[in-house]
Structure formats: C-alpha cells, structure tokens
Design a protein around this motif. Structure first.
Motif, PDB file in Angstrom:
ATOM      1  N   MET A   1     -13.958   0.140   5.310  1.00 13.96           N
ATOM      2  CA  MET A   1     -13.202   1.317   5.745  1.00 13.96           C
ATOM      3  C   MET A   1     -11.694   1.107   5.543  1.00 13.96           C
ATOM      4  O   MET A   1     -11.006   1.981   5.026  1.00 13.96           O
ATOM      5  N   ARG A   2     -11.227  -0.064   5.956  1.00 11.03           N
ATOM      6  CA  ARG A   2      -9.798  -0.340   5.845  1.00 11.03           C
ATOM      7  C   ARG A   2      -9.352  -0.337   4.374  1.00 11.03           C
ATOM      8  O   ARG A   2      -8.264   0.138   4.034  1.00 11.03           O
ATOM      9  N   LYS A   3     -10.212  -0.882   3.506  1.00  9.55           N
ATOM     10  CA  LYS A   3      -9.887  -0.915   2.081  1.00  9.55           C
ATOM     11  C   LYS A   3      -9.769   0.495   1.515  1.00  9.55           C
ATOM     12  O   LYS A   3      -8.847   0.795   0.739  1.00  9.55           O
ATOM     13  N   LEU A   4     -10.694   1.383   1.906  1.00 12.20           N
ATOM     14  CA  LEU A   4     -10.638   2.776   1.441  1.00 12.20           C
ATOM     15  C   LEU A   4      -9.399   3.481   1.964  1.00 12.20           C
ATOM     16  O   LEU A   4      -8.766   4.262   1.242  1.00 12.20           O
ATOM     17  N   GLU A   5      -9.037   3.220   3.213  1.00  8.53           N
ATOM     18  CA  GLU A   5      -7.824   3.818   3.783  1.00  8.53           C
ATOM     19  C   GLU A   5      -6.594   3.412   2.973  1.00  8.53           C
ATOM     20  O   GLU A   5      -5.717   4.233   2.688  1.00  8.53           O
ATOM     21  N   THR A   6      -6.553   2.129   2.613  1.00  9.23           N
ATOM     22  CA  THR A   6      -5.436   1.622   1.814  1.00  9.23           C
ATOM     23  C   THR A   6      -5.405   2.274   0.436  1.00  9.23           C
ATOM     24  O   THR A   6      -4.343   2.664  -0.063  1.00  9.23           O
ATOM     25  N   GLU A   7      -6.577   2.423  -0.187  1.00  8.56           N
ATOM     26  CA  GLU A   7      -6.653   3.029  -1.521  1.00  8.56           C
ATOM     27  C   GLU A   7      -6.223   4.493  -1.486  1.00  8.56           C
ATOM     28  O   GLU A   7      -5.554   4.965  -2.401  1.00  8.56           O
ATOM     29  N   ILE A   8      -6.603   5.203  -0.429  1.00  6.09           N
ATOM     30  CA  ILE A   8      -6.209   6.614  -0.298  1.00  6.09           C
ATOM     31  C   ILE A   8      -4.697   6.720  -0.178  1.00  6.09           C
ATOM     32  O   ILE A   8      -4.057   7.560  -0.818  1.00  6.09           O
ATOM     33  N   ARG A  10      -2.500   4.594  -1.231  1.00  2.32           N
ATOM     34  CA  ARG A  10      -1.903   4.205  -2.510  1.00  2.32           C
ATOM     35  C   ARG A  10      -1.918   5.372  -3.492  1.00  2.32           C
ATOM     36  O   ARG A  10      -0.930   5.628  -4.190  1.00  2.32           O
ATOM     37  N   GLU A  11      -3.034   6.081  -3.556  1.00  3.68           N
ATOM     38  CA  GLU A  11      -3.127   7.224  -4.475  1.00  3.68           C
ATOM     39  C   GLU A  11      -2.202   8.364  -4.045  1.00  3.68           C
ATOM     40  O   GLU A  11      -1.618   9.049  -4.891  1.00  3.68           O
ATOM     41  N   LYS A  12      -2.051   8.568  -2.743  1.00  2.00           N
ATOM     42  CA  LYS A  12      -1.123   9.600  -2.257  1.00  2.00           C
ATOM     43  C   LYS A  12       0.313   9.238  -2.630  1.00  2.00           C
ATOM     44  O   LYS A  12       1.111  10.102  -3.008  1.00  2.00           O
ATOM     45  N   ASP A  13       0.652   7.948  -2.507  1.00  2.00           N
ATOM     46  CA  ASP A  13       1.982   7.491  -2.925  1.00  2.00           C
ATOM     47  C   ASP A  13       2.193   7.762  -4.410  1.00  2.00           C
ATOM     48  O   ASP A  13       3.274   8.192  -4.824  1.00  2.00           O
ATOM     49  N   THR A  14       1.138   7.536  -5.190  1.00  2.00           N
ATOM     50  CA  THR A  14       1.239   7.762  -6.632  1.00  2.00           C
ATOM     51  C   THR A  14       1.436   9.241  -6.943  1.00  2.00           C
ATOM     52  O   THR A  14       2.191   9.606  -7.850  1.00  2.00           O
ATOM     53  N   VAL A  15       0.753  10.106  -6.183  1.00  2.00           N
ATOM     54  CA  VAL A  15       0.937  11.556  -6.347  1.00  2.00           C
ATOM     55  C   VAL A  15       2.406  11.924  -6.154  1.00  2.00           C
ATOM     56  O   VAL A  15       2.999  12.662  -6.950  1.00  2.00           O
ATOM     57  N   LEU A  16       3.015  11.393  -5.086  1.00  2.00           N
ATOM     58  CA  LEU A  16       4.409  11.699  -4.781  1.00  2.00           C
ATOM     59  C   LEU A  16       5.354  11.143  -5.848  1.00  2.00           C
ATOM     60  O   LEU A  16       6.287  11.827  -6.276  1.00  2.00           O
ATOM     61  N   LEU A  17       5.102   9.904  -6.281  1.00  2.00           N
ATOM     62  CA  LEU A  17       5.948   9.294  -7.299  1.00  2.00           C
ATOM     63  C   LEU A  17       5.834  10.033  -8.633  1.00  2.00           C
ATOM     64  O   LEU A  17       6.828  10.249  -9.325  1.00  2.00           O
ATOM     65  N   ALA A  18       4.602  10.411  -8.977  1.00  2.00           N
ATOM     66  CA  ALA A  18       4.380  11.134 -10.232  1.00  2.00           C
ATOM     67  C   ALA A  18       5.066  12.492 -10.207  1.00  2.00           C
ATOM     68  O   ALA A  18       5.643  12.932 -11.203  1.00  2.00           O
ATOM     69  N   VAL A  34      -7.539  10.938  -4.922  1.00  2.00           N
ATOM     70  CA  VAL A  34      -7.423  11.162  -3.470  1.00  2.00           C
ATOM     71  C   VAL A  34      -8.643  11.923  -2.966  1.00  2.00           C
ATOM     72  O   VAL A  34      -9.255  11.556  -1.953  1.00  2.00           O
ATOM     73  N   THR A  35      -9.000  12.984  -3.676  1.00  2.00           N
ATOM     74  CA  THR A  35     -10.161  13.796  -3.290  1.00  2.00           C
ATOM     75  C   THR A  35     -11.443  12.978  -3.336  1.00  2.00           C
ATOM     76  O   THR A  35     -12.269  13.025  -2.417  1.00  2.00           O
ATOM     77  N   ARG A  36     -11.614  12.201  -4.413  1.00  2.00           N
ATOM     78  CA  ARG A  36     -12.821  11.379  -4.569  1.00  2.00           C
ATOM     79  C   ARG A  36     -12.914  10.311  -3.484  1.00  2.00           C
ATOM     80  O   ARG A  36     -13.972  10.119  -2.867  1.00  2.00           O
ATOM     81  N   LEU A  37     -11.819   9.624  -3.228  1.00  2.00           N
ATOM     82  CA  LEU A  37     -11.812   8.547  -2.234  1.00  2.00           C
ATOM     83  C   LEU A  37     -11.994   9.083  -0.817  1.00  2.00           C
ATOM     84  O   LEU A  37     -12.644   8.451   0.020  1.00  2.00           O
ATOM     85  N   THR A  38     -11.424  10.256  -0.557  1.00  2.00           N
ATOM     86  CA  THR A  38     -11.569  10.865   0.770  1.00  2.00           C
ATOM     87  C   THR A  38     -13.026  11.229   1.030  1.00  2.00           C
ATOM     88  O   THR A  38     -13.554  11.007   2.127  1.00  2.00           O
ATOM     89  N   ALA A  39     -13.685  11.779   0.003  1.00  2.00           N
ATOM     90  CA  ALA A  39     -15.106  12.118   0.141  1.00  2.00           C
ATOM     91  C   ALA A  39     -15.935  10.861   0.364  1.00  2.00           C
ATOM     92  O   ALA A  39     -16.846  10.840   1.207  1.00  2.00           O
ATOM     93  N   ARG A  58      -2.516   8.730   6.251  1.00  2.00           N
ATOM     94  CA  ARG A  58      -1.360   9.615   6.092  1.00  2.00           C
ATOM     95  C   ARG A  58      -0.219   8.918   5.369  1.00  2.00           C
ATOM     96  O   ARG A  58       0.016   7.738   5.543  1.00  2.00           O
ATOM     97  N   VAL A  59       0.479   9.711   4.552  1.00  2.00           N
ATOM     98  CA  VAL A  59       1.648   9.224   3.821  1.00  2.00           C
ATOM     99  C   VAL A  59       2.759  10.251   4.004  1.00  2.00           C
ATOM    100  O   VAL A  59       2.553  11.448   3.776  1.00  2.00           O
TER     101      VAL A  59
END
Length: 229
Positions: A1-8, A10-18, A34-39, A58-59
């Motif tokens: 669970m913690r690993k998935l939270e971290t990955e989500i 990270r992807e949200k940060d990438t969305v913002l940076l992109a 983000v959508t795939r990992l959240t599901a 949250r980010v």
C-alpha cells in the motif's frame, strides 16, 4: 500500500512538472498512470480488507477538477495510443513473418539473449553479447541492448532495421517485460536530430514509459562498465 501511495504521488508530481514545462505528452501519460495506479490502489485495499488513505497520495497543486479534465483528455489519448499499438503489433508480426502473437513471442524468445532483467539482441557471436551480461541492472528498469543510431535501431543485426514504434511492440511482447521503465543500451538513441526528432522520445511515447538512452556512442567493457563518449 505504501509503495502504491508513493508511486501515485510521484506521478502527480510528474503531471505538475510536465504541465509547467509545456510537455503535454508526458502530462497526459502521467495522468493515465495516476488513474491506473489509483484504481489498483483501491483494488489492493479492497482485496486486503484495508482502509484507503488517499490523504497519503495528495500533492500540493494537484487539483481534482484539473485531474478530471486531464482524465478526459487521457481517455482520448489512450484511444489513439491503442490504435497505434495495434498497428505497431501488426507491423511486428509482418517484420518477423508470423501470424499470431504466440508465434511472435516464441520467435522473440529465440532471437534475444535473456539477461538478469532484460535482453540483448546484438548479432550472434558479437562480443557485446558477452559484455552486456556483466552490466549491473538498474532498479525498476528493463535494459534493452542492441546497435542503435539517432533514428533507428538494429535488431539482431549490424544493419539498422527497426523503428521506435516497432521496437516498442517487440518489448511489449518480450518475456520478462511487465511495464518497467526502459534503459536503452544502444548508441545515440537519445540524441536529438535536427532540433526536433529523438528516437528515445518516440520510443517512450509508443511504449508509454520513461526511457533512458545515450546521446552518443555507448561503450560496454567486458566487466560491464558503461560510459558514453
């Protein structure tokens, strides 16, 4: 669970940076993740009987409203990408002269040298096939070793014969590949040509994952040391 939270996160940060850098392709790709990992996060929590902790994903600056708009765009992006994948897969079967995906996977298994977490497809008997065995794996990456150039690569040959889209199809059907990031051990595949084209970028877009690639000649020693120069 913690690993998935971290990955989500990270992807949200990438969305913002992109978004900040104007990279719309990366933004849409990361939003799909983000959508795939959240599901997946919801599924894992439900299967394990655990409580979801979305506050841990949250980010700051990542707004749900914007996310929904991005999701809508991501759906359209996925439709186009799925079409591209089907075309590339058809090209891959044609390239190898097979009619089914099972045949494609079989011939790929025969045509590549399986390593610890990746594969090599230099020509048979080529010294680099031995050298690459000693290369230290990079965590979370799938290595692909073959001759390359700024515009295309050489699958099992010294002669350039494969586009970025075609290589992406080959990777998708390769044994041991499950969506990892890619490290291309392939000369000049990260080089930008005419200030616009980059093989690694097209390959990353076709496969939908992050890709690392050298922007010049790649050297691999018998001890597995690699450097670009």
């Amino acid at each position: 669970m913690r690993k998935l939270e971290t990955e989500i996160r990270r992807e949200k940060d990438t969305v913002l940076l992109a978004k900040a850098s104007g990279d719309d392709v990366l933004r849409r790709s990361s939003q799909v993740n983000v959508t795939r990992l959240t599901a997946k996060y919801k599924q894992v929590a439900e299967a394990a009987g655990l409580r979801t902790r979305f506050e841990k994903t949250r980010v700051e600056g990542y707004r749900p409203k914007r996310a929904k708009e991005a999701e809508k765009a991501a759906v359209q992006y996925k439709l186009h990408r799925d079409t591209d994948i089907r075309r590339a897969d058809a090209d891959a079967k044609k390239f190898f002269g097979v009619s089914s995906y099972d045949d494609l996977k079989s011939i790929l298994k025969q045509s590549t040298l399986k390593l610890k977490s990746d594969f090599s497809c230099f020509p048979d008997g080529y010294p680099l096939n031995e050298n690459v065995k000693a290369v230290k794996p990079l965590e979370m990456y799938f290595d692909v070793a073959l001759h390359g150039s700024p515009k295309a690569v050489a699958f099992g040959s010294e002669k350039i014969n494969m586009s970025a889209r075609l290589l992406a199809s080959v990777i998708r059907h390769s044994e041991g590949y499950h969506g990892q990031k890619i490290r291309l051990l392939s000369c000049s595949t990260g080089k930008i040509v005419n200030d616009s084209y980059c093989f690694a970028e097209e390959f990353a877009n076709a496969l939908g994952v992050a890709v690392r690639a050298p922007d010049d000649t790649l050297f691999i020693t018998p001890k597995g040391t690699i450097w670009v120069g």
